[in-house]
Design a protein around this motif. Sequence first.
Motif, mmCIF file in Angstrom:
data_model
loop_
_atom_site.group_PDB
_atom_site.id
_atom_site.type_symbol
_atom_site.label_atom_id
_atom_site.label_comp_id
_atom_site.label_asym_id
_atom_site.label_seq_id
_atom_site.Cartn_x
_atom_site.Cartn_y
_atom_site.Cartn_z
ATOM 1 N N GLN A 56 19.722 -21.026 -23.574
ATOM 2 C CA GLN A 56 19.617 -22.052 -24.614
ATOM 3 C C GLN A 56 20.882 -22.899 -24.754
ATOM 4 O O GLN A 56 20.911 -23.817 -25.575
ATOM 5 C CB GLN A 56 19.302 -21.392 -25.950
ATOM 6 N N VAL A 57 21.904 -22.619 -23.963
ATOM 7 C CA VAL A 57 23.164 -23.359 -24.071
ATOM 8 C C VAL A 57 22.936 -24.859 -23.894
ATOM 9 O O VAL A 57 23.539 -25.669 -24.607
ATOM 10 C CB VAL A 57 24.212 -22.831 -23.058
ATOM 11 N N HIS A 58 22.038 -25.229 -23.006
ATOM 12 C CA HIS A 58 21.791 -26.659 -22.745
ATOM 13 C C HIS A 58 21.145 -27.380 -23.932
ATOM 14 O O HIS A 58 21.133 -28.608 -23.977
ATOM 15 C CB HIS A 58 20.937 -26.819 -21.486
ATOM 16 N N THR A 61 23.551 -29.823 -29.003
ATOM 17 C CA THR A 61 23.841 -31.259 -29.048
ATOM 18 C C THR A 61 25.332 -31.470 -29.303
ATOM 19 O O THR A 61 26.057 -30.531 -29.620
ATOM 20 C CB THR A 61 23.045 -31.942 -30.180
ATOM 21 N N ARG A 62 25.758 -32.727 -29.196
ATOM 22 C CA ARG A 62 27.150 -33.063 -29.521
ATOM 23 C C ARG A 62 27.470 -32.699 -30.962
ATOM 24 O O ARG A 62 28.552 -32.216 -31.259
ATOM 25 C CB ARG A 62 27.384 -34.556 -29.316
ATOM 26 N N PHE A 67 30.376 -29.567 -34.954
ATOM 27 C CA PHE A 67 30.463 -28.817 -36.197
ATOM 28 C C PHE A 67 30.674 -27.322 -35.974
ATOM 29 O O PHE A 67 31.344 -26.668 -36.768
ATOM 30 C CB PHE A 67 29.261 -29.110 -37.091
ATOM 31 N N LEU A 68 30.133 -26.779 -34.887
ATOM 32 C CA LEU A 68 30.430 -25.383 -34.558
ATOM 33 C C LEU A 68 31.903 -25.239 -34.171
ATOM 34 O O LEU A 68 32.551 -24.249 -34.516
ATOM 35 C CB LEU A 68 29.517 -24.880 -33.440
#
Length: 138
Positions: A56-58, A61-62, A67-68
Motif C-alpha cells: 500500500q506504500v504507493h 499521497t503528497r 502531514f505524516l
Amino acid sequence: MWWIYALLSALFAALTAVLAKIGIKGVDSNLATAVRTVVILVLAWGIVYFRGGLEQVHTLTRTNLLFLGLSGLATGLSWIFYFRALQLGKVSQVAPVDKLSVALAILLSVVFLGEQLTWQAGIGAGLIIVGTLVLIWG
C-alpha cells in the motif's frame, strides 16, 4: 473497540515512562531517544511487513507524506524533550505534564479540525489541567 486500543496505549505509555527512567540513568538523553527510535522503527516496519502493508506504500499521497512527516517531526521533538525531562525530573511529575497533551489535543482539534467542543470534553480538559497542577505543585 477503539477504547481497548486507547487503554492499551495508556498502559504502554505508562510503562514507557517507568522503563525509560530506569534505562536513561547515566546516558545522554538524546542517545537514549535514538536507541528507542530504532527499536520503534524496526517494530513498526516489521508490523507493516508481516501484515502485508508494504503493497500500500504507493497509495500514499503528497499530503499524506507531508502531514505524516510533520507528525513524525513533532513526535521526535516530543520524545527528545520527554527523555530530557525524565532525566532531570521525577516520573510522577514529568508524566502528568506530558499528559497535558490530551487537553492541548482537544483544543487543537477544535481550532484546526473543526471538531465540536462538548461540555464534557471542556470539563475533562479542565480537570486534566487542574489535576496536572495538583500533581506537580501539590
